[in-house]
Design an enzyme around this catalytic site. Structure first.
Site, PDB file in Angstrom:
ATOM      1  N   ASP A 223       0.813  -1.216   0.000  1.00 24.78           N
ATOM      2  CA  ASP A 223       0.000   0.000   0.000  1.00 24.78           C
ATOM      3  C   ASP A 223       0.855   1.278   0.000  1.00 24.78           C
ATOM      4  OD1 ASP A 223      -1.321  -2.297   1.207  1.00 24.78           O
ATOM      5  OD2 ASP A 223      -3.017  -0.972   1.581  1.00 24.78           O
TER       6      ASP A 223
ATOM      7  N   GLU B 155      -4.331   2.259  -3.056  1.00 22.84           N
ATOM      8  CA  GLU B 155      -5.622   2.725  -2.516  1.00 22.84           C
ATOM      9  C   GLU B 155      -5.497   3.873  -1.529  1.00 22.84           C
ATOM     10  OE1 GLU B 155      -8.140   0.806   0.058  1.00 22.84           O
ATOM     11  OE2 GLU B 155      -6.636   0.474   1.583  1.00 22.84           O
ATOM     12  N   ASN B 156      -4.294   4.093  -0.969  1.00 18.35           N
ATOM     13  CA  ASN B 156      -4.086   5.219  -0.049  1.00 18.35           C
ATOM     14  C   ASN B 156      -3.077   6.214  -0.589  1.00 18.35           C
ATOM     15  OD1 ASN B 156      -5.731   4.619   2.369  1.00 18.35           O
ATOM     16  ND2 ASN B 156      -4.465   2.785   2.472  1.00 18.35           N
TER      17      ASN B 156
ATOM     18  N   ASN C  62     -10.427  -1.225   0.283  1.00 11.22           N
ATOM     19  CA  ASN C  62     -11.649  -0.671   0.862  1.00 11.22           C
ATOM     20  C   ASN C  62     -11.743   0.849   0.768  1.00 11.22           C
ATOM     21  OD1 ASN C  62      -9.445  -1.044   2.836  1.00 11.22           O
ATOM     22  ND2 ASN C  62     -10.821  -0.068   4.295  1.00 11.22           N
ATOM     23  N   HIS C  63     -10.625   1.552   0.496  1.00 10.69           N
ATOM     24  CA  HIS C  63     -10.659   3.013   0.394  1.00 10.69           C
ATOM     25  C   HIS C  63     -10.726   3.516  -1.051  1.00 10.69           C
ATOM     26  CE1 HIS C  63      -8.561   3.192   4.567  1.00 10.69           C
ATOM     27  NE2 HIS C  63      -9.878   3.238   4.691  1.00 10.69           N
TER      28      HIS C  63
ATOM     29  N   HIS D   3      -3.220  -4.376   2.966  1.00 11.91           N
ATOM     30  CA  HIS D   3      -4.156  -3.707   3.879  1.00 11.91           C
ATOM     31  C   HIS D   3      -3.565  -3.378   5.240  1.00 11.91           C
ATOM     32  CE1 HIS D   3      -7.826  -2.285   5.706  1.00 11.91           C
ATOM     33  NE2 HIS D   3      -7.781  -3.222   6.631  1.00 11.91           N
TER      34      HIS D   3
ATOM     35  N   HIS E 149      -0.468  -2.772   6.135  1.00 11.79           N
ATOM     36  CA  HIS E 149       0.671  -1.856   6.033  1.00 11.79           C
ATOM     37  C   HIS E 149       1.909  -2.348   6.783  1.00 11.79           C
ATOM     38  CE1 HIS E 149      -1.734   2.009   4.817  1.00 11.79           C
ATOM     39  NE2 HIS E 149      -2.301   0.908   4.355  1.00 11.79           N
TER      40      HIS E 149
END
Length: 256
Positions: A8, A39-40, A67-68, A174, A176
């Site tokens: 991530d 995603e982040n 999910n983000h 997810h 991290h």
């Protein structure tokens, strides 16, 4: 085929670390395919067209999410574009913008990348076992790679055992935090529970430590901000046989 799979990416610091280290890694290990979870990658949360383009310009071939992915509405049109290399979990509701699968044609062979999201301790999503069964019936690629964006270690391991011999590699994202369990399963599937992250070193999963402490100590609403100190990248390197689709080598990477 030589694969680089990075965890991530968190905010501007993570994007800058990818830009700094990725070209070197690709040259050093003769990388054929680079997958990055983005995603982040936008500051604050989610993924933005600017952060997605930054990762692609740095050398990513496919960007997976989690999910983000829908936190920033600016990315919706991107996700809907034909052949968009940014994918979201395939077991999200069918009305969700975008796709959960991406196939690359290397002429000698094809590679399919699948993004899935866990069901345990996560936002509601369709059953990932049912979804992967459905997808595998339609895929005609010798090399199949999965980013499983999930919280529970047990769920990642359960799916790994279920898919050994059916896919080439399963990488978790997810949490991290990079795990030290990279391995090749008996059926030839490469695996790691979590790739870790690409982001600021002095942080709590990429967030300013004082903000995470304030949230956990007082349980009051806190607006998280990404830390902005020196960053690192983490993930795996893997070699995959182009004919059999089996992983022949896997190793963790960490650079700062």
């Amino acid at each position: 085929m030589n694969l680089l799979f990075l965890g991530d990416v968190v905010g501007t610091a993570g994007c800058e670390a990818v830009r700094r280290f990725l070209p070197q890694l690709k040259r050093q290990y003769s990388i054929d395919l680079t997958i990055i979870n983005g995603e982040n990658s936008a500051d604050g949360n989610g993924i933005h067209p600017v952060s997605a383009q930054s990762l692609l310009d740095s050398g990513a071939d496919v960007i997976t999410t989690g999910n983000h992915v829908l936190r920033r509405s600016e990315i919706y049109d991107w996700l809907e574009q034909e052949d968009c290399p940014v994918i979201r979990p395939a077991n999200m509701h069918h009305s969700t913008p975008g796709r959960g699968i991406y196939t690359l044609d290397f002429l000698r062979y094809r590679v399919t990348v699948i993004n899935l999201m866990g069901n345990v301790y996560m936002d509601y999503c369709g059953n990932l076992f049912d979804k992967i069964d459905e997808l595998l019936e339609k895929i005609n690629s010798p090399i199949i790679l999965i980013d499983l964006h999930a919280e529970a270690t047990s769920e990642k391991l359960a799916l790994a055992h279920y898919l050994d011999g059916k896919i080439s590699l399963l990488a978790g994202t997810h949490t991290h935090v990079q795990t030290a369990d990279e391995q090749i399963f008996p059926g030839g599937m490469g695996y790691i529970t979590d790739l870790g992250m690409c982001g600021p070193e002095n942080s709590v999963l990429g967030i300013k430590p004082e903000l995470a402490i304030r949230k956990m100590r007082g349980n009051l609403p806190v607006r998280f901000e990404n830390a902005a100190n020196s960053a690192f990248i983490s993930g795996i390197l893997a070699s995959i046989d182009e004919k059999t689709g089996k992983t022949t080598k896997i190793m963790r990477i960490f650079m700062k």
